[in-house]
Write an enzyme that holds these catalytic residues in place. Structure first.
Site, PDB file in Angstrom:
ATOM      1  N   SER A  34       3.256   4.014  -4.143  1.00  0.00           N
ATOM      2  CA  SER A  34       1.898   3.467  -4.171  1.00  0.00           C
ATOM      3  C   SER A  34       0.864   4.574  -4.077  1.00  0.00           C
ATOM      4  CB  SER A  34       1.662   2.535  -2.983  1.00  0.00           C
ATOM      5  OG  SER A  34       2.499   1.435  -3.060  1.00  0.00           O
ATOM      6  N   HIS A  66       0.162   0.727  -9.495  1.00  0.00           N
ATOM      7  CA  HIS A  66       1.402   1.085 -10.197  1.00  0.00           C
ATOM      8  C   HIS A  66       1.199   0.846 -11.696  1.00  0.00           C
ATOM      9  CE1 HIS A  66       4.156   1.378  -6.666  1.00  0.00           C
ATOM     10  NE2 HIS A  66       3.264   0.595  -6.124  1.00  0.00           N
ATOM     11  N   HIS A  88       9.677  -3.578  -6.975  1.00  0.00           N
ATOM     12  CA  HIS A  88      10.073  -3.870  -5.597  1.00  0.00           C
ATOM     13  C   HIS A  88      10.742  -5.242  -5.536  1.00  0.00           C
ATOM     14  CE1 HIS A  88       6.351  -1.430  -5.472  1.00  0.00           C
ATOM     15  NE2 HIS A  88       6.884  -0.833  -4.422  1.00  0.00           N
ATOM     16  N   TYR A  90      10.189  -7.335  -3.248  1.00  0.00           N
ATOM     17  CA  TYR A  90       9.201  -8.335  -2.812  1.00  0.00           C
ATOM     18  C   TYR A  90       8.398  -8.912  -3.968  1.00  0.00           C
ATOM     19  CZ  TYR A  90       5.601  -4.661  -2.982  1.00  0.00           C
ATOM     20  OH  TYR A  90       4.755  -3.670  -3.390  1.00  0.00           O
ATOM     21  N   GLU A  91       8.471  -8.282  -5.143  1.00  0.00           N
ATOM     22  CA  GLU A  91       7.809  -8.858  -6.321  1.00  0.00           C
ATOM     23  C   GLU A  91       8.633 -10.012  -6.900  1.00  0.00           C
ATOM     24  OE1 GLU A  91       5.832  -5.706  -8.981  1.00  0.00           O
ATOM     25  OE2 GLU A  91       7.330  -4.569  -7.871  1.00  0.00           O
ATOM     26  N   ALA A 118       4.872   5.188   0.057  1.00  0.00           N
ATOM     27  CA  ALA A 118       3.927   5.053   1.161  1.00  0.00           C
ATOM     28  C   ALA A 118       4.655   4.304   2.273  1.00  0.00           C
ATOM     29  CB  ALA A 118       2.717   4.249   0.703  1.00  0.00           C
ATOM     30  N   MET A 226       8.731  -0.480   2.037  1.00  0.00           N
ATOM     31  CA  MET A 226       9.268  -1.614   1.269  1.00  0.00           C
ATOM     32  C   MET A 226       9.960  -1.185  -0.031  1.00  0.00           C
ATOM     33  SD  MET A 226       6.053  -4.200   1.684  1.00  0.00           S
ATOM     34  CE  MET A 226       5.062  -4.205   3.200  1.00  0.00           C
ATOM     35  N   SER A 227      10.447   0.043  -0.080  1.00  0.00           N
ATOM     36  CA  SER A 227      11.034   0.510  -1.358  1.00  0.00           C
ATOM     37  C   SER A 227      12.114   1.548  -1.088  1.00  0.00           C
ATOM     38  CB  SER A 227       9.923   1.130  -2.222  1.00  0.00           C
ATOM     39  OG  SER A 227       9.427   2.295  -1.608  1.00  0.00           O
ATOM     40  N   ASN A 250      -0.294   4.638   7.369  1.00  0.00           N
ATOM     41  CA  ASN A 250      -0.839   3.884   8.508  1.00  0.00           C
ATOM     42  C   ASN A 250       0.113   4.044   9.683  1.00  0.00           C
ATOM     43  OD1 ASN A 250       0.732   2.006   6.506  1.00  0.00           O
ATOM     44  ND2 ASN A 250       0.977   1.067   8.510  1.00  0.00           N
ATOM     45  N   HIS A 283      -3.405  -3.143   2.437  1.00  0.00           N
ATOM     46  CA  HIS A 283      -3.078  -2.403   1.216  1.00  0.00           C
ATOM     47  C   HIS A 283      -4.156  -1.376   0.859  1.00  0.00           C
ATOM     48  CE1 HIS A 283      -0.920  -1.608  -2.457  1.00  0.00           C
ATOM     49  NE2 HIS A 283      -1.941  -1.964  -3.216  1.00  0.00           N
TER      50      HIS A 283
HETATM   51  N1  HPA Z   1       5.216  -1.223   6.608  1.00  0.00           N
HETATM   52  C1  HPA Z   1       5.940  -1.388   5.471  1.00  0.00           C
HETATM   53  N2  HPA Z   1       5.612  -0.816   4.319  1.00  0.00           N
HETATM   54  C2  HPA Z   1       4.524  -0.034   4.288  1.00  0.00           C
HETATM   55  C3  HPA Z   1       3.730   0.182   5.419  1.00  0.00           C
HETATM   56  C4  HPA Z   1       4.094  -0.450   6.643  1.00  0.00           C
HETATM   57  O1  HPA Z   1       3.440  -0.296   7.688  1.00  0.00           O
HETATM   58  N3  HPA Z   1       2.720   1.016   5.052  1.00  0.00           N
HETATM   59  C5  HPA Z   1       2.904   1.301   3.725  1.00  0.00           C
HETATM   60  N4  HPA Z   1       3.997   0.658   3.266  1.00  0.00           N
END
Ligand code: HPA
Length: 308
Positions: A34, A66, A88, A90-91, A118, A226-227, A250, A283
């Site tokens: 990302s 993306h 992903h 989750y998509e 990320a 998540m990847s 984050n 996001h």
């Molecule tokens: N959790 C999961 N996936 C992420 C996060 C997170 O805090 N930040 C960026 N991708």
């Protein structure tokens, strides 16, 4: 086997791509996370761009940030294919669909896969903007069955029971560590910090709950994302060397929420509790953190590719 993608579909995809790249033979594959698709902008020479929706077998990337194309060209003197945008689970894609491009890269001749993503920092020492080399992963979905290798094994790609103990290739991690440790301009001028840690794959798309984050921390995770894990497992299965790194976008909040019993008891006693406003991830924050680190990550990745 339901949901399994046959070998010939991977071959058709690779054959189609070959018709578009005029004999170019990529040796290194890059999957951009990302906000990190800009890596392809640093190519010395772009040989071809092929959009995912033109390639048989590829699905579409549905996530903002993306773009959805393969870029072929030279980077730091190496022949590279860069996935601008990844798929992903989750998509709504199966693990086989999400990892399809990795096997196609293998059929195109790629032997080294570099994956960026990320991620949220669980380790309290990690700050937004730091990079973590992934030394190992914790894949609760994988242990529970979300594994792209489920189904009849495709022998052309690899073994039925592959070991993933050294999935994140020590040789490549050492190259990255050496660049960081011997490059004062990266370390000091730009305040860039590199760690090494354990990445927990979380299926998403929700960011994790506080209790989930506490559990992941207890289990030894330094990052949540998540990847990456599905792609890395498939790459290892077909014999690639893998280097994966996370940009911490984050800090994960794993503090317990204030107890309603304490809150109300304090109110009843006429001494309301002062609660701290937590910064939960979103996001836009992830994309902004990635954008802020673009130049230094480009420089870091370019140096790694030069030395591979
Ligand atoms: N959790 C999961 N996936 C992420 C996060 C997170 O805090 N930040 C960026 N991708």
């Amino acid at each position: 086997m339901a949901n399994q993608i046959p070998y010939k579909t991977y071959v058709q995809s690779a054959e189609y791509i070959k018709t578009r790249i005029n004999g170019f033979q990529p040796e290194i594959g890059i999957i951009c996370g990302s906000g990190l698709s800009c890596l392809a902008e640093t190519f010395e020479r772009t040989k071809a761009v092929v959009k995912y929706d033109e390639i048989p077998g590829f699905v579409r990337s549905t996530v903002e940030g993306h773009p959805g194309q393969l870029v072929f060209g030279d980077l730091a003197g190496k022949r590279v294919v860069c996935m601008q945008g990844r798929f992903h689970c989750y998509e709504g894609y199966t693990v086989q669909q999400a990892t399809f491009p990795v096997r196609v890269m293998h059929l195109l001749g790629v032997s080294v896969l570099l994956v960026t993503n990320a991620a949220g920092g669980i380790n309290p020492n990690y700050e937004v903007g730091d990079v973590t080399l992934i030394a190992d992963h914790l894949s609760l979905p994988g242990i529970a069955g979300a594994n792209a290798l489920i189904g009849a094994n495709i022998e052309e790609f690899g073994l039925r029971f592959p070991s993933i103990s050294d999935l994140y290739t020590p040789r490549l991690r050492n190259i990255a560590a050496r660049i960081y440790l011997t490059n004062p301009s990266l370390r000091e001028d730009k305040g860039f910090r590199v760690h090494e840690g354990v990445y927990a794959w979380c299926y998403g798309p929700c960011f994790e709950s506080r209790a989930e984050l506490r559990a992941l921390k207890t289990l030894g995770a330094d990052l949540a994302g998540m990847s990456t894990v599905p792609e890395a497992v498939v790459a290892k299965h077909c014999g690639m060397e893998v280097l994966a790194m996370s940009l911490v976008t984050n800090k994960c909040v794993d503090r317990r929420e204030p107890s309603s019993l304490d809150v109300v008891a304090a109110e009843l006693a006429g001494q309301p509790l002062v609660t701290v406003a937590e910064q939960f991830p979103h996001h836009e924050e992830v994309m902004a953190a990635a954008a802020a680190r673009t130049p230094v990550i480009q420089e870091f990745v370019r140096s790694i590719i030069r030395d591979i």
